[in-house]
Design an enzyme around this catalytic site. Structure first.
Site, PDB file in Angstrom:
ATOM      1  N   PHE A 124       1.550  -2.761   4.715  1.00  0.00           N
ATOM      2  CA  PHE A 124       1.918  -4.057   5.286  1.00  0.00           C
ATOM      3  C   PHE A 124       3.445  -4.140   5.324  1.00  0.00           C
ATOM      4  CE2 PHE A 124      -1.430  -7.619   4.500  1.00  0.00           C
ATOM      5  CZ  PHE A 124      -2.340  -6.934   5.269  1.00  0.00           C
TER       6      PHE A 124
ATOM      7  N   HIS B 239      -3.096   8.671   4.673  1.00  0.00           N
ATOM      8  CA  HIS B 239      -3.251   7.273   4.283  1.00  0.00           C
ATOM      9  C   HIS B 239      -4.705   6.882   4.561  1.00  0.00           C
ATOM     10  CE1 HIS B 239      -2.101   3.345   3.087  1.00  0.00           C
ATOM     11  NE2 HIS B 239      -2.302   2.798   4.273  1.00  0.00           N
TER      12      HIS B 239
ATOM     13  N   CYS C   5       0.804  -1.229   0.000  1.00  0.00           N
ATOM     14  CA  CYS C   5       0.000   0.000   0.000  1.00  0.00           C
ATOM     15  C   CYS C   5       0.832   1.272   0.000  1.00  0.00           C
ATOM     16  CB  CYS C   5      -0.942  -0.015   1.183  1.00  0.00           C
ATOM     17  SG  CYS C   5      -1.798  -1.586   1.328  1.00  0.00           S
TER      18      CYS C   5
END
Lengths: 781, 81
Positions: free
Chosen positions: A391, A290, A158
């Site tokens: 992640f 984010h 991501c």
């Protein structure tokens, strides 16, 4: 201080659930219109969630090629961006514009299709195998537009879409390209949906970042920016949207899926970005957060924002994921396009989904920060930040500005040395035959040697296991102990051709056979390409730069080039550069079905195949001042690096030989020498007659003489990226004198022992499917 | 304890959670320092028990997850419900 290294944005391309071009997406985002609907791509039967933000256009409407959907989405956005930039690609300028794409799930749609076909009909199309790896994407984009600058796929889940922009700017500032097609792309996939579903990380309703925070909603799409040096943009009379100032990349070293609750890793990335921009936190007008909508992300991000920005009385923050969904590897770049628009239009897109009661709660949590709830905000945006966290604990942050701003010059042109080597590989004597090839042998003793407990290593898939062991071996060999004094000054670059394909396939097969609700929560975190780098950083405690590059076989040498770029840009003083690829029954089956396996040897020139190998090889690369400070031994100097490309079809190399010659010439030039100074080559021959033939032909052109060539794949097989890094490791060991005065080499394809005692320079070069090449010059230290 | 059930649970843990079989006893503390399972693993155990025995452990008290023995006991008590 100086701003002669200005990077500017001159073109935008966007496709996501909000629309198929930038104008449509921007108009929807500014209007607070959501793209989140019920999922159509696959069945969500038995799942507790069924929301997604899918692109309306079918793949055949995106571009004419038979590529995976992630490549087609990227081509669509790249086409818009190049046209918007008025960039005409010609044979003369094509070598100075490259492609850097962020991606998370690779060819997930094609992996789903392949194993669904196999499950339902008993057979699947081998041509779908070439669509599986993330390696294909940037090469497919380069092929479509005829771009011949350096290519890379940044596969840090991501955060990938922001890291790709950061790397593009670093390369332009280093003078290695005039422009990049940079951004990210990911398709909607059962892989990601089933994985986040298994982790209970999906929201049952549309996601609600900084609000209900009960999970994410997945999306798909691609965002592309044309980034150019200011001089190049002005010279061709381009319109300039805005400036890209500094960026920051960091590592949590905490947990494979969850962010650090104290936000330290996020703050480290934001701090680096703001500092590298020559700005203060109080200068920032807008942050595109984010903002995924999971409780863990939102809590950590609230904390980070409050800690860094509470002195800033004019800060607005929004999460456009409330409308676009979380587009994973594309997220950072889609948000970058929206942030550029915000800077240009002085309009902030909102975070949508707040009820009256929610607004009252937000008021408590927001403090002095404006979260732009529900409707857009009009205000002057001079400086904007976009954040992406992933992640594996990978964080990235980047700054956009309306006007030029003096950037601190952190450039570091110190010499770089290899001071540690860690290897995990099999040996030719252990070739299992029957197409299984050569495999590495890891036992519990290997973990014990580095103090790795079972509770940690049992989580790791094959790809992560070999990476962790090679990384720890390299740190030990380089006598590096990581503690608070150096944890932020050490970074990681991992190169891979195929990533954790075994874990991906295992996960996908369970979903194909048992339905989307049958994803494994245990396995899913390992299906992302950057998991191995995540585990390594967690165990070792490395908190600096952390990027994984998927770019076919040459990614192992590209990781060395990339690590050198990071050291030169002044980000870190030590980098671990690794090449890693696994060989399990899954990998062997896929390569077998492509018809690429044969019991052949380098330069046998009679078979269209190779012996598959596996492994991970890690190098410690360190600046001269760091080496001197630590007083450690040097293997060799990394004197020059080059990455080149000649766009041909992914899965082929024919016609791209000129790029290999160019890589050799450019790596020599970077080292301040000519090919005449090179004593020998640590080559890439793997026994495939096309590859070995191309190699010898290119060496003939580059060197014009019978140069000795070492062939490490003779011993370890075609271990792809691991073999690439091994080529450099072997060259460094030869130059260090540790291996004696003679070595077995091939001269014009014939084996003989050569005297290496007088050698000063050895070059290592590598090929990638689709025409990507890289080369490094190792110099006796 | 029903060893047939316990053996099935053990095999599931070995296969799904990559716990080395020779380090896993029926009385090993699953969430302790040695084996070190965490919240993601517990999701996998719940799915595995459901697949094997049709027993739902979502929301079951933490102590039921301590060892293979306690998991077996829970399954025995709730099978066929």
């Amino acid at each position: 201080m100086g701003n002669e290294r200005r990077c500017v944005v001159t073109g935008l391309g966007l496709i996501c659930a909000l629309g198929d071009n930038t104008d449509k997406c921007w108009s929807a985002a500014a209007g607070g219109i959501t793209g989140i609907r019920e999922v159509k791509t696959f069945s969500t039967e038995d799942c507790y969630a069924n929301k997604g933000a899918e692109v309306a256009e079918s793949s055949d409407k995106l571009s004419h090629e038979d590529y995976d959907r992630s490549s087609l989405l990227c081509i669509k956005a790249a086409g818009e961006a190049l046209a918007d930039a008025g960039y005409t690609v010609t044979p003369e300028n094509s070598g100075r514009i490259g492609v850097i794409v962020g991606n998370c799930v690779g060819g997930a749609a094609s992996i789903d299709k392949y194993y669904t076909d196999e499950f339902k009909t008993g057979s699947a199309k081998p041509s779908d195998i070439l669509k599986m790896p993330a390696s294909a994407i940037a090469n497919n984009v380069a092929r479509h537009f005829g771009l011949n600058g350096a290519t890379a796929n940044i596969v840090n889940a991501c955060a990938a879409g922001t890291m790709s922009l950061s790397y593009a700017c670093d390369l332009i500032r280093a003078g290695k390209a005039d422009a990049f097609v940079a951004g990210g792309s990911d398709s909607f996939s059962s892989l990601a949906f089933a994985g986040f579903h298994a982790l209970h990380a999906l929201s049952a309703d549309a996601c609600s970042p900084f609000n209900h925070s009960n999970g994410i909603t997945l999306g798909e799409g691609a965002g592309i920016l044309i980034i150019e040096s200011y001089e190049h943009a002005v010279a061709r009379g381009a319109k300039i949207y805005c400036e890209i100032l500094g960026s920051g990349v960091s590592s949590d070293a905490h947990h494979i899926t969850a962010p650090r609750p104290d936000g330290q890793g996020q703050m480290s990335a934001i701090r680096r970005a703001v500092k590298n921009s020559g700005l203060e936190f109080t200068d920032i007008d807008y942050i595109n957060a984010h903002g995924t909508g999971t409780a863990k992300n939102d809590e950590a991000e609230f904390l980070s924002l409050h800690t860094l920005f509470d002195e800033n009385k004019h800060l607005s923050v929004s999460s456009t994921k409330s409308m676009t969904g979380h587009c994973l590897g594309a997220a950072g770049s889609i948000e970058a396009v929206l942030t550029v628009k915000a800077v240009c239009e002085d309009v902030l897109p909102p975070t949508i989904g707040y009820s009256e009661e929610d607004l009252a709660v937000l008021k408590e949590k927001a403090g002095g920060i404006d979260f732009v709830p529900n409707t857009k905000r009009e205000k002057t945006v001079n400086y904007a930040v976009s954040n992406s966290f992933a992640f594996g604990g990978n964080n990235a942050s980047i700054v956009f500005a309306k006007k030029p701003h003096d950037l601190p010059d952190n450039t570091n042109r110190e010499k770089i040395y290899i001071t540690g080597i860690g290897k995990v590989c099999g040996s030719a004597a252990e070739n299992a035959g029957e197409g299984k090839g050569i495999r590495a042998n890891i036992t519990s003793d290997d973990y014990k040697e580095h103090g790795i407990k079972m509770a940690f290593y049992r989580k790791l898939d094959r790809f992560s296991q070999i990476q962790l062991i090679s990384g720890m071996r390299a740190l030990a060999d380089g006598k590096i102990t990581i503690d608070e004094s150096n944890e932020n000054d050490i970074g990681i670059i991992i190169g891979t051709a195929d990533g954790p394909m075994t874990e991906i396939v295992g996960f996908q097969k369970a979903v194909v056979e048992g339905g989307t609700a049958n994803g494994s929560a245990f396995s899913f975190p390992n299906t992302v390409y950057n998991a191995a780098g995540g585990y390594f950083s967690i165990f070792a405690g490395i908190k600096g730069y952390n990027v994984t590059v998927a770019n076919s076989v040459q990614a192992g040498i590209q990781s060395i080039c990339y690590a050198a770029d990071v050291l030169h840009s002044g980000g870190e003083s030590i980098m671990v550069a690794s090449g890693t690829d696994e060989n399990t029954d899954v990998d062997a089956e896929l390569y077998g079905k492509l018809g690429l396996l044969a019991d052949s040897a380098p330069y046998s020139m009679d078979k269209p195949g190779f012996v598959l190998g596996e492994g991970s090889v890690s190098l410690i690369m360190e600046t001269e001042s760091s080496v001197e400070k630590r007083g450690v031994e040097k293997y060799a100097e990394v004197a020059g690096c080059a990455m080149t490309h000649c766009a041909v079809d992914f899965g082929t190399v024919s016609g791209s030989e000129s790029a290999l010659v160019k890589a050799i010439e450019e790596a020599c030039a970077d080292a301040g020498i000519t090919p005449a100074d090179i004593d020998a080559v640590s080559g890439f021959a793997d026994g495939h007659k096309v590859i070995d033939g191309l190699e010898l032909s290119a060496y003939g052109k580059a060197f014009g003489r019978d140069i000795p060539v070492f062939a490490v794949r003779q011993e370890i097989g075609e271990a792809r990226a691991a073999a690439g890094t091994m080529q450099a490791a072997y060259a460094a060991e030869l130059l260090s004198g540790k291996l004696g005065n003679t070595a077995a080499a091939y001269i014009s394809g014939k084996k003989s022992d050569v005297d290496i005692s007088g050698y000063k320079y050895i070059l290592a070069a590598a090929w990638g499917a689709g025409g990507s090449y890289s080369a490094v010059v190792l110099k006796k230290a | 304890m029903n060893t047939e059930i316990a053996e099935k649970i053990k095999n599931m843990l070995v296969e799904n959670l990559r716990i080395p079989a020779d380090e896993l006893e029926y009385t090993s503390e699953l969430f302790g320092n040695d084996i070190g399972l965490d919240s993601i693993d517990s999701i996998e155990i719940i799915a595995g028990i459901d697949n094997l025995f049709g027993v739902q452990m979502t929301g079951a008290a933490r102590e039921n997850f301590q060892t293979i023995e306690t998991l077996t006991k829970y399954v025995e008590e709730h099978m066929g419900e």
